[in-house]
Design a protein around this motif. Structure first.
Motif, mmCIF file in Angstrom:
data_model
loop_
_atom_site.group_PDB
_atom_site.id
_atom_site.type_symbol
_atom_site.label_atom_id
_atom_site.label_comp_id
_atom_site.label_asym_id
_atom_site.label_seq_id
_atom_site.Cartn_x
_atom_site.Cartn_y
_atom_site.Cartn_z
ATOM 1 N N UNK A 73 10.351 -1.606 -0.450
ATOM 2 C CA UNK A 73 10.847 -0.573 -1.354
ATOM 3 C C UNK A 73 9.680 0.321 -1.764
ATOM 4 N N UNK A 74 9.986 1.527 -2.214
ATOM 5 C CA UNK A 74 8.944 2.540 -2.439
ATOM 6 C C UNK A 74 9.034 3.074 -3.862
ATOM 7 N N UNK A 75 7.944 2.900 -4.621
ATOM 8 C CA UNK A 75 7.888 3.303 -6.023
ATOM 9 C C UNK A 75 6.797 4.330 -6.263
ATOM 10 N N UNK A 76 5.653 4.162 -5.604
ATOM 11 C CA UNK A 76 4.456 4.895 -5.995
ATOM 12 C C UNK A 76 3.517 5.073 -4.817
ATOM 13 N N UNK A 77 2.565 5.990 -4.975
ATOM 14 C CA UNK A 77 1.470 6.078 -4.012
ATOM 15 C C UNK A 77 0.638 4.809 -4.026
ATOM 16 N N UNK A 78 0.712 4.042 -5.103
ATOM 17 C CA UNK A 78 0.013 2.759 -5.176
ATOM 18 C C UNK A 78 0.550 1.744 -4.167
ATOM 19 N N UNK A 79 1.790 1.944 -3.693
ATOM 20 C CA UNK A 79 2.361 1.022 -2.715
ATOM 21 C C UNK A 79 1.495 0.924 -1.463
ATOM 22 N N UNK A 80 0.869 2.036 -1.094
ATOM 23 C CA UNK A 80 0.112 2.064 0.165
ATOM 24 C C UNK A 80 -1.123 1.158 0.102
ATOM 25 N N UNK A 81 -2.034 1.329 -0.883
ATOM 26 C CA UNK A 81 -3.153 0.378 -0.938
ATOM 27 C C UNK A 81 -2.704 -1.044 -1.282
ATOM 28 N N UNK A 82 -1.576 -1.178 -2.004
ATOM 29 C CA UNK A 82 -1.098 -2.516 -2.350
ATOM 30 C C UNK A 82 -0.710 -3.296 -1.090
ATOM 31 N N UNK A 83 0.060 -2.671 -0.212
ATOM 32 C CA UNK A 83 0.434 -3.348 1.031
ATOM 33 C C UNK A 83 -0.780 -3.532 1.928
ATOM 34 N N UNK A 84 -1.630 -2.522 2.008
ATOM 35 C CA UNK A 84 -2.816 -2.622 2.864
ATOM 36 C C UNK A 84 -3.769 -3.711 2.407
ATOM 37 N N UNK A 85 -3.754 -4.045 1.112
ATOM 38 C CA UNK A 85 -4.619 -5.105 0.600
ATOM 39 C C UNK A 85 -4.159 -6.489 1.051
ATOM 40 N N UNK A 86 -2.900 -6.591 1.492
ATOM 41 C CA UNK A 86 -2.346 -7.887 1.894
ATOM 42 C C UNK A 86 -1.955 -7.893 3.364
ATOM 43 N N UNK A 87 -1.289 -6.841 3.812
ATOM 44 C CA UNK A 87 -0.811 -6.739 5.193
ATOM 45 C C UNK A 87 -1.257 -5.407 5.797
ATOM 46 N N UNK A 88 -2.522 -5.243 6.097
ATOM 47 C CA UNK A 88 -2.980 -3.963 6.658
ATOM 48 C C UNK A 88 -2.321 -3.672 7.995
ATOM 49 N N UNK A 89 -1.976 -2.434 8.199
ATOM 50 C CA UNK A 89 -1.337 -2.044 9.442
ATOM 51 C C UNK A 89 -1.284 -0.535 9.546
ATOM 52 N N UNK A 90 -0.531 -0.033 10.491
ATOM 53 C CA UNK A 90 -0.376 1.402 10.692
ATOM 54 C C UNK A 90 0.817 1.893 9.882
ATOM 55 N N UNK A 91 0.567 2.828 8.991
ATOM 56 C CA UNK A 91 1.608 3.361 8.126
ATOM 57 C C UNK A 91 2.414 4.433 8.863
ATOM 58 N N UNK A 92 3.689 4.545 8.496
ATOM 59 C CA UNK A 92 4.503 5.671 8.911
ATOM 60 C C UNK A 92 4.615 6.623 7.732
ATOM 61 N N UNK A 93 4.268 7.883 7.927
ATOM 62 C CA UNK A 93 4.254 8.854 6.832
ATOM 63 C C UNK A 93 4.809 10.184 7.309
ATOM 64 N N UNK A 94 5.259 10.983 6.362
ATOM 65 C CA UNK A 94 5.728 12.325 6.698
ATOM 66 C C UNK A 94 4.547 13.166 7.177
ATOM 67 N N UNK A 95 4.841 14.139 8.046
ATOM 68 C CA UNK A 95 3.788 14.932 8.673
ATOM 69 C C UNK A 95 2.982 15.739 7.666
ATOM 70 N N UNK A 96 3.586 16.063 6.508
ATOM 71 C CA UNK A 96 2.881 16.851 5.502
ATOM 72 C C UNK A 96 1.648 16.134 4.963
ATOM 73 N N UNK A 97 1.655 14.801 5.026
ATOM 74 C CA UNK A 97 0.520 14.034 4.502
ATOM 75 C C UNK A 97 -0.757 14.374 5.249
ATOM 76 N N UNK A 98 -0.621 14.724 6.513
ATOM 77 C CA UNK A 98 -1.795 15.034 7.333
ATOM 78 C C UNK A 98 -2.632 16.174 6.733
ATOM 79 N N UNK A 99 -1.996 17.104 6.030
ATOM 80 C CA UNK A 99 -2.703 18.261 5.465
ATOM 81 C C UNK A 99 -3.134 18.050 4.021
#
Length: 289
Positions: A97-123
């Motif tokens: 589930x998705x609540x915050x930008x904090x979700x990304x480092x939170x998951x990466x701190x336990x299960x690091x992997x390749x994220x799927x993100x919208x293309x706008x994030x690249x800029x």
């Protein structure tokens, strides 16, 4: 707004805010400075981490990712509680589930992997280059014709043994309610023949972490920095094994049910009942389906 894009009723005015202890301005300023400094270090050191990963293997890259992610959370004053243990799956679709930008480092701190993100994030400044260098898979959400190629890229990464992390709600919700899981990403798990790892994320207090609607990122960063005793819990749920579901829709429904199963023990209140009586004036659109 594209009618096909996922939305949620959550708004910054109704769902985000402090509902508990608040840190002083001096402490918050230190947290914000430290957090941004750690993120900047990640951008600068990302090429070195990628090189070490190629030379020494994915385990080293994952160890560096976990260390950096924990440092980001610690710098912002976020306490982390992990419930459950990783299942050691080789190649798994991690869905949360998705609540915050904090979700990304939170998951990466336990299960690091390749994220799927919208293309706008690249800029995005700072975070965009970091995401690209970290192997993020990007999807153009307003161009449905590109979706099969994105699913194929995800399936390829999964076959190679990578974890791929997806927020299948497709937008952020404040945490008091959740959206349905969109099935598109689950096709990659079926095509690659890998397990799905459901993950449940909760924050306490909830409002400080919520990054919803048209909430500006800097405002959210400051709200997190000023939160007192902000705790993030990540719960690793039993994996859904390959072959246990016949199609992507039933697989998405099973993962959604697993993530939402704790609601059976809590009162069912709507976002607007428990937070605000104001109507939802804006939709939350943060990540791809």
């Amino acid at each position: 707004m594209n009618v096909w894009l996922p939305t949620s009723p959550c708004t910054p005015q109704g769902c985000a805010g402090h509902h508990g202890a608040v840190a002083g301005r001096a402490r918050a300023a230190v947290r914000l400075t430290a957090g941004l400094a750690v993120v900047a270090c990640g951008v600068l050191l990302a090429p070195l981490a990628a090189l070490l990963g190629r030379l020494l293997g994915a385990a080293v890259r994952h160890r560096l990712t976990r260390w950096w992610s924990r440092a980001v959370l610690r710098a912002f004053g976020v306490r982390v509680r992990v419930v459950g243990v990783p299942h050691g799956l080789r190649g798994a679709l991690v869905v949360a589930n998705h609540i915050s930008w904090l979700d990304i480092p939170l998951i990466a701190a336990v299960l690091p992997g390749r994220m799927l993100a919208k293309s706008e994030v690249r800029s995005w400044p700072v975070l965009g280059p970091l995401a690209a260098r970290g192997g993020t898979l990007f999807v153009e959400r307003d161009r449905l014709r590109t979706l099969p190629a994105t699913v194929a890229a995800m399936a390829g990464a999964l076959r190679d043994g990578a974890r791929v992390v997806v927020f299948p709600e497709g937008s952020t919700w404040c945490g008091r309610e959740r959206g349905r899981f969109r099935p598109a990403a689950f096709q990659a798990a079926l095509d690659a023949g890998v397990a799905v790892q459901p993950v449940r994320i909760t924050f306490s207090p909830t409002g400080a972490a919520a990054f919803v609607g048209d909430d500006p990122l800097l405002v959210s960063l400051w709200r997190v920095a000023t939160a007192g005793r902000l705790t993030a819990e990540i719960r690793l749920l039993p994996p859904i094994l390959p072959g246990s579901r016949p199609d992507r829709r039933s697989l998405a429904l099973a993962a959604q049910f697993a993530v939402a199963s704790d609601r059976a023990n809590r009162p069912s209140l709507s976002v607007h009942q428990c937070v605000s009586s104001r109507p939802a004036a804006a939709s939350s659109v943060r990540t791809p389906s």
